[in-house]
Scaffold this motif. Structure first.
Motif, PDB file in Angstrom:
ATOM      1  N   GLU A 183      32.521  18.658 -19.753  1.00 16.34           N
ATOM      2  CA  GLU A 183      32.688  20.010 -19.220  1.00 16.34           C
ATOM      3  C   GLU A 183      34.133  20.249 -20.287  1.00 16.34           C
ATOM      4  N   ALA A 184      33.927  20.258 -21.034  1.00 17.23           N
ATOM      5  CA  ALA A 184      34.694  21.190 -22.046  1.00 17.23           C
ATOM      6  C   ALA A 184      33.869  21.722 -22.464  1.00 17.23           C
ATOM      7  N   ASP A 185      33.370  21.092 -22.824  1.00 20.23           N
ATOM      8  CA  ASP A 185      31.888  21.789 -23.927  1.00 20.23           C
ATOM      9  C   ASP A 185      31.722  22.777 -22.680  1.00 20.23           C
ATOM     10  N   ARG A 186      31.041  22.194 -22.422  1.00 20.54           N
ATOM     11  CA  ARG A 186      29.907  23.297 -21.101  1.00 20.54           C
ATOM     12  C   ARG A 186      31.140  24.739 -21.352  1.00 20.54           C
ATOM     13  N   ARG A 187      32.392  24.759 -20.693  1.00 22.48           N
ATOM     14  CA  ARG A 187      33.448  25.695 -20.174  1.00 22.48           C
ATOM     15  C   ARG A 187      33.575  26.108 -21.334  1.00 22.48           C
ATOM     16  N   ASN A 188      33.601  25.873 -22.653  1.00 20.57           N
ATOM     17  CA  ASN A 188      33.399  26.871 -23.852  1.00 20.57           C
ATOM     18  C   ASN A 188      32.348  27.861 -24.876  1.00 20.57           C
ATOM     19  N   ALA A 189      31.903  26.952 -23.249  1.00 20.38           N
ATOM     20  CA  ALA A 189      30.281  27.954 -23.757  1.00 20.38           C
ATOM     21  C   ALA A 189      30.128  29.465 -23.476  1.00 20.38           C
ATOM     22  N   VAL A 190      31.001  29.777 -22.723  1.00 21.90           N
ATOM     23  CA  VAL A 190      31.299  31.029 -22.057  1.00 21.90           C
ATOM     24  C   VAL A 190      32.674  31.615 -22.214  1.00 21.90           C
ATOM     25  N   GLN A 191      33.040  30.974 -23.316  1.00 25.02           N
ATOM     26  CA  GLN A 191      33.941  31.543 -23.658  1.00 25.02           C
ATOM     27  C   GLN A 191      34.258  32.331 -24.653  1.00 25.02           C
ATOM     28  N   GLY A 192      35.992  32.616 -24.945  1.00 22.33           N
ATOM     29  CA  GLY A 192      35.583  33.942 -26.484  1.00 22.33           C
ATOM     30  C   GLY A 192      34.352  35.157 -26.340  1.00 22.33           C
ATOM     31  N   ASN A 193      34.173  35.736 -27.760  1.00 16.91           N
ATOM     32  CA  ASN A 193      33.615  36.757 -28.001  1.00 16.91           C
ATOM     33  C   ASN A 193      32.297  36.360 -28.805  1.00 16.91           C
ATOM     34  N   ASP A 194      30.841  36.004 -28.410  1.00 17.81           N
ATOM     35  CA  ASP A 194      30.262  35.675 -28.972  1.00 17.81           C
ATOM     36  C   ASP A 194      30.208  37.011 -30.319  1.00 17.81           C
ATOM     37  N   GLU A 195      29.932  38.251 -30.072  1.00 14.02           N
ATOM     38  CA  GLU A 195      30.221  39.547 -31.060  1.00 14.02           C
ATOM     39  C   GLU A 195      30.431  40.087 -31.333  1.00 14.02           C
ATOM     40  N   ASP A 196      31.423  39.735 -31.285  1.00 19.40           N
ATOM     41  CA  ASP A 196      33.389  39.757 -32.207  1.00 19.40           C
ATOM     42  C   ASP A 196      33.582  38.597 -33.079  1.00 19.40           C
ATOM     43  N   GLU A 197      33.413  37.663 -32.471  1.00 13.37           N
ATOM     44  CA  GLU A 197      33.398  36.373 -33.696  1.00 13.37           C
ATOM     45  C   GLU A 197      32.266  36.942 -34.910  1.00 13.37           C
ATOM     46  N   ILE A 198      30.751  36.511 -34.279  1.00 18.62           N
ATOM     47  CA  ILE A 198      30.240  36.915 -35.279  1.00 18.62           C
ATOM     48  C   ILE A 198      30.717  38.360 -36.116  1.00 18.62           C
ATOM     49  N   ALA A 199      30.525  39.120 -35.613  1.00 19.38           N
ATOM     50  CA  ALA A 199      30.555  40.586 -36.141  1.00 19.38           C
ATOM     51  C   ALA A 199      32.158  40.563 -37.199  1.00 19.38           C
ATOM     52  N   THR A 200      33.132  39.340 -36.912  1.00 21.78           N
ATOM     53  CA  THR A 200      34.533  39.378 -37.890  1.00 21.78           C
ATOM     54  C   THR A 200      34.938  38.101 -38.775  1.00 21.78           C
ATOM     55  N   TRP A 201      33.213  37.860 -38.407  1.00 23.98           N
ATOM     56  CA  TRP A 201      33.318  36.598 -40.064  1.00 23.98           C
ATOM     57  C   TRP A 201      32.845  37.065 -41.021  1.00 23.98           C
ATOM     58  N   PRO A 202      32.191  38.300 -41.583  1.00 24.61           N
ATOM     59  CA  PRO A 202      31.920  38.916 -42.961  1.00 24.61           C
ATOM     60  C   PRO A 202      33.067  39.254 -43.520  1.00 24.61           C
TER      61      PRO A 202
END
Lengths: 714, 330
Positions: B173-192
């Motif tokens: 359950e935790a894993d499933r919920r986590n999948a839609v949390q945060g913001n993929d785009e922002d996170e990827i954009a931050t990583w560099p």
């Protein structure tokens, strides 16, 4: 048990003449190490555990269980098997992996009792968290290897004592008659001790120095049908083999006490000892002091010794019995006769709780020290002249008030400063609950501290849990710079308190209220540099500690309040006036009890805070959580100590007649249960499954009450 | 616009603020308590100093308003030590709460050689702060840690993004919920920006926090410098969701445990910490009276937690936090 050098051991009258020489050479050797090692720095955190076993004979069809005296043969078999073949001895970890490949084979050692065995890991443990998880499988491996080198009907078990040691009739295999020349015991034969000359000499010279046999009297548990007053029915008043047989006729066996008369009744107990290497001298001394007040708490928490010589005792732990079993003090030293020949009165046995704090920590207030400490002033002066500081010189000058008991004439030819044998002779026959260990003569390892009070537990799961807990506590102490100091006399009192039946739940212990620095060292905002430690506080020492239950000490005030259904009776406490309240909380519901409104954080929450601050992987953290859970539940009473479980087992046994007598049948079934639990563990079958009550898959009944001892673990 | 840098100093021997309270699992109490107690300590030191100066000189000669302060009063706003006495500004005008004396050797740095330590920094990007500025925040946060510990780099830099958690009934359950949390785009954009810190040699290894299997898989496909650690929060349950366990194993990512909360410094909390209230530091003006102190809208931007552990002894020698915030002029 120290070095086992061979040689010609001196009888007491001869040894006594050489005592002064041994002490003086010992001090020279100590100063040699001191000067070599005082500047040692940056030693890694290494540690080791020692597990001690009783070896018993047991088989399903045999109505009797006995102590096996084949220690020498078993050790020889282990020695000859240099590879210590692990075949069939590598049970998987709970997570299915198998990690004991990196460790060299474990090491087995003889012990005082000829029915005992000690095992240590092949190399010391480090502090890598994953390494902490290797401890338990390694302990199981040790047990399994030991078993593999025994006869099929012999088992290494980790009960602290054999319930019927010294009972009338046969309790050893092979049988030997009692009343031998060395021990002169009317309950156990000389052959009960390891035959190596060191051990019988130790026992004989303690007896001889003392001028009579040791008197190990432990209060009997009064059950419904226990005759009262109770006279130990196994005492023989008509024996006339040795002068010491007069002891019982002279009142050595008082009413309502189980009477024992030999070193084997104490030194035949198994315990769990942990030794740590400190980074340097300063840290070693800090660890020694800070762990010392924890000793009685861990003793109460690991209580496992409710039966002696076939009777239920009214105490739960082994400590005082060992203390009495090696008490070599003369009547003059004991204060029974005026001092004429001896040098001083000595308040404690050689085996006793600590009498010194040794750190130069500014938090150590002079009021904490033992005002009655006996020291040898001339030895202290020698150490001071040799460059040792006052506090450590005092410590060793205290240990060196004792005579060496076993002296080999070969060692007296010349002083060898490349050895530490004479120093160790005194040092290692001071059996205090902590031991401060200088590096060996070659300076190859660091300053070490040994934590000695814990009782051995029935399973390796429990033994690993307590070992790892203590290791984590040391890391917490050093990281958070905790202060556990209380007056050492209060530690003594706590040690006594820990003996009470179910002390873990029913008694309270003196413990420091505030473990943290009183004022935070200033980090910023001040342009004047501040001392790295706050100045020594000067409030009354009595305000610094209060009485706490083990639950509160281990789990914290909030948890203890939430979990204690019946408030423990405060019978053990408070003839003294209640300590002053330090700081009122703003809470609107201040309680009447002045002692209750203070939050003590608890040792387990402290460990958790430590673990929260370091990088630990998921699997490791979960294992560690299991260990902490066990300890949490033992402290809260949700799970039973081994002592309580054994009492329960005896009480429920059909042969028990409510008269405090633990007969052969009960002992046999108790040992059978312990063997069974051990087999469940070593086979990785879990405690709940085949061992759980009424769930035996092979049609056998489960072990009575095991779920109260081990809960749902494994 | 005023930049604020809050700091705790070394909290490891700082007393109870480091102790986890029962029921306070996953809380930010460690941060808030230790900030509060560091402010208090700085104020007390400053008060003592002012007092000492006042006693010897008759009147304060360095600070014009010191005579108006009743230093002996223990409570009440009149008893406050003036902000200027215990905070400081750097050459760019950033306000340090409390003031940091970087030149005091005994307050900063580690006792032994760098090689003896395992140093971890965990950087929390906060929800109200602009994503576009994260590169600057990361740099600023890490530089403060390096300066505080006086080391050239940290061993592990873990990044925590806002809006993520790992909660629910374990396993799936935790894993499933986590999948839609945060913001993929922002996170990827931050990583560099984080990768850059690694390339510059300021962080030997990189890590993430609270990434479930799906998010982690998506993230890994885009990251150039791969995280070697994923910190997850385990409540009482010890079962890692199997998909995450498997992915971590395949990708050689270590799963570490933490108990931090993600929204570690909400706006209201920060305002309370610095505000005029009884538990505040008295840096901000009273919104009702407008009396004394700074005015304007306060936004927490980042928090960094750092820990230095002596490697082969398992001793935590230094642990603390810095937090960055911005005050828009009112």
């Amino acid at each position: 048990m120290g070095l086992l050098a061979l040689g010609t051991a001196l009888d007491w009258p001869e040894a006594k003449k050489q005592a002064h020489l041994v002490r003086s050479w010992g001090i020279k050797q100590l100063l040699e190490i001191w000067n070599k090692a005082k500047g040692k720095e940056r030693d890694a955190m290494l540690w080791g555990d020692e597990v001690e076993y009783l070896v018993v004979t047991y088989s399903k069809d045999d109505p009797k269980v006995l102590l096996s005296l084949r220690q020498a043969d078993i050790l020889k078999a282990l020695e000859n098997d240099t590879a210590l073949s692990k075949a069939g001895c590598a049970p998987p970890l709970p997570d299915g992996s198998n990690s004991h490949t990196s460790q060299p084979p474990p090491v087995f050692h003889p012990e005082f009792g000829r029915f005992m065995l000690e095992a240590t890991p092949g190399k010391p443990w480090g502090i890598e968290f994953k390494e902490l998880l290797e401890v338990e499988p390694n302990m199981r491996l040790r047990r399994c290897i030991a078993k593999a080198h025994m006869l099929s009907n012999e088992y290494p078990i980790t009960l602290t004592t054999f319930p019927r040691l010294g009972s009338p009739g046969v309790f050893t295999d092979p049988y030997y008659p009692v009343s031998g020349p060395k021990l002169r015991s009317q309950f156990v034969p000389d052959e009960i001790a390891n035959p190596h000359i060191r051990f019988p000499t130790l026992a004989a010279n303690i007896r001889s120095r003392r001028g009579r046999k040791v008197q190990v009297n432990v209060p009997v548990f009064k059950d419904e049908k226990t005759p009262w007053p109770w006279k130990d029915p196994t005492v023989n008043y008509d024996l006339h083999n040795w002068p010491e047989d007069d002891d019982v006729r002279n009142g050595a066996a008082p009413e309502n006490f189980i009477h024992m008369d030999a070193m084997a009744f104490g030194m035949g107990s198994c315990c769990l000892q942990i030794t740590f290497q400190a980074k340097n001298l300063t840290e070693g001394r800090q660890m020694y002091d800070q762990l010392s007040p924890l000793g009685p708490i861990l003793l109460a928490l690991t209580a496992a010794t409710p039966v002696y010589k076939g009777f239920l005792a009214d105490t739960d732990v082994r400590w005082n019995q060992i203390s009495k079993a090696v008490d070599d003090r003369t009547p003059e030293e004991l204060g029974e006769k005026p001092l004429v020949n001896d040098r001083w009165r000595i308040p404690k046995s050689r085996y006793a709780s600590n009498s010194t704090y040794i750190s130069e920590d500014p938090r150590l207030r002079p009021e904490y020290l033992d005002p009655d400490l006996v020291i040898d002033e001339s030895i202290k002066q020698q150490l001071l002249d040799g460059g040792m500081d006052d506090r450590l010189a005092t410590h060793f000058a205290h240990l060196f008030i004792r005579d060496p008991i076993v002296i080999f004439s070969e060692d007296l030819k010349e002083l060898d400063l490349s050895k530490t044998d004479h120093f160790e002779n005194i040092q290692s026959t001071n059996w205090q609950h902590m031991r401060f260990k200088p590096p060996p003569a070659d300076n190859s390892i660091g300053w070490r501290v040994e934590f000695r009070p814990m009782e051995i537990q029935i399973t390796d799961f429990e033994n690993a849990a307590f070992a790892v807990f203590i290791v984590l506590i040391t890391r917490v102490i050093l990281s958070f710079d905790l202060n556990f100091y209380i007056p050492i006399k209060k530690v003594d009192e706590n040690m006594e308190t820990a003996h009470a039946r179910d002390a873990v739940l029913t008694r309270k212990f003196y413990f420091r209220r505030n473990l943290f620095p009183t004022a935070r060292p200033s980090r910023s905002g001040s342009s004047t540099p501040v001392a790295s430690r706050p100045p020594t506080p000067t409030g009354p020492v009595e305000d610094e500690y209060r009485l706490m239950s083990v639950n509160e000490i281990i789990n914290g005030t909030a948890y203890a309040k939430a979990t204690s259904s019946s408030p423990p009776s405060s019978s053990s406490s408070s003839s003294s006036s209640p300590p002053l309240k330090r700081r009122k909380t703003s809470s609107s519901e201040v309680e009447d009890n002045e002692e209750e409104d203070e939050e003590f954080p608890g040792l387990i929450p402290l460990v958790e805070s430590y673990l929260d601050s370091v990088n630990v992987d998921v699997a490791t953290r979960c294992q560690l959580a299991t260990y902490l859970d066990l300890i949490r539940k033992r402290a809260s009473g949700e799970l039973w100590t081994a002592a309580r479980w054994i009492r329960h087992f005896v009480a429920r046994h059909p042969e028990y007649k409510r008269d405090s007598v633990v007969g052969e049948g009960i002992t046999r079934d108790l040992v059978a249960a312990v063997v069974r639990i051990g087999e469940c563990e070593v086979n990785g079958r879990g405690f709940r499954g085949v061992c759980g009550a009424g769930e035996g898959e092979d049609g056998e009944e489960g072990v009575e009450g095991v779920e109260r001892l081990l809960g749902g673990f494994r | 616009m005023t930049k604020l840098i809050l700091s705790t100093g070394n909290i490891v021997s700082g007393g109870p603020s480091i102790i986890r309270k029962p029921g306070a699992f996953r809380s930010n109490l460690e941060l808030t308590n230790s900030l509060r107690s560091n402010f208090l300590a700085a104020q007390e030191d400053a008060a003592a100093e002012l007092h000492a100066n006042g006693a010897t000189n008759g009147n304060g000669n360095s600070s014009g308003n010191s005579e108006s302060v009743d230093l002996d009063a223990e409570t009440g706003t009149t008893g406050r030590v003036p902000t200027a006495a215990w905070t400081g500004r750097d050459q760019n005008g950033a306000l340090y709460v409390p003031r940091i004396h970087w030149d005091h050797d005994h307050h900063h740095g580690l006792q032994e050689e760098r090689a003896q330590y395992d140093i971890t920094a965990k950087l929390f990007f906060l929800p109200g702060a602009p994503v576009s500025e994260r590169s600057r925040y990361a740099r600023e946060a890490l530089e403060h840690v390096l300066q505080e510990l006086r080391v050239p780099e940290v061993d592990l830099l873990i990044v925590s993004f806002p809006g993520m958690s790992f909660e629910g009934d374990c396993e799936w359950e935790a894993d499933r919920r986590n999948a839609v949390q945060g913001n993929d785009e922002d996170e990827i954009a931050t990583w560099p920006a984080i990768e850059e810190l690694h390339r510059l040699g300021l962080a030997k290894r990189l890590g993430l926090a609270e990434f479930g299997s799906e998010k982690l898989a998506r993230f890994l496909s885009k990251a150039q410098v791969r995280p070697t650690v994923n910190q997850i929060n385990l409540k009482n349950c010890c079962n890692v969701p199997p998909p995450l366990a498997q992915l971590a194993k395949e990708q050689s990512i270590e799963l570490l445990v933490h108990s931090d909360c993600t929204d570690i410094l909400p706006k209201g909390t920060l305002r309370e910490l610095l505000g005029p209230g009884p538990r505040g530091a008295g840096i901000l003006a009273d919104p009702e009276t407008g009396a004394g102190g700074l005015q304007g809208d306060l936004t927490p931007l980042w928090v960094v937690k750092y820990t230095a552990v002596v490697r082969d002894r398992g001793v935590i020698e230094n642990k603390g936090y810095f937090a960055g915030a911005e005050l828009a002029d009112g």
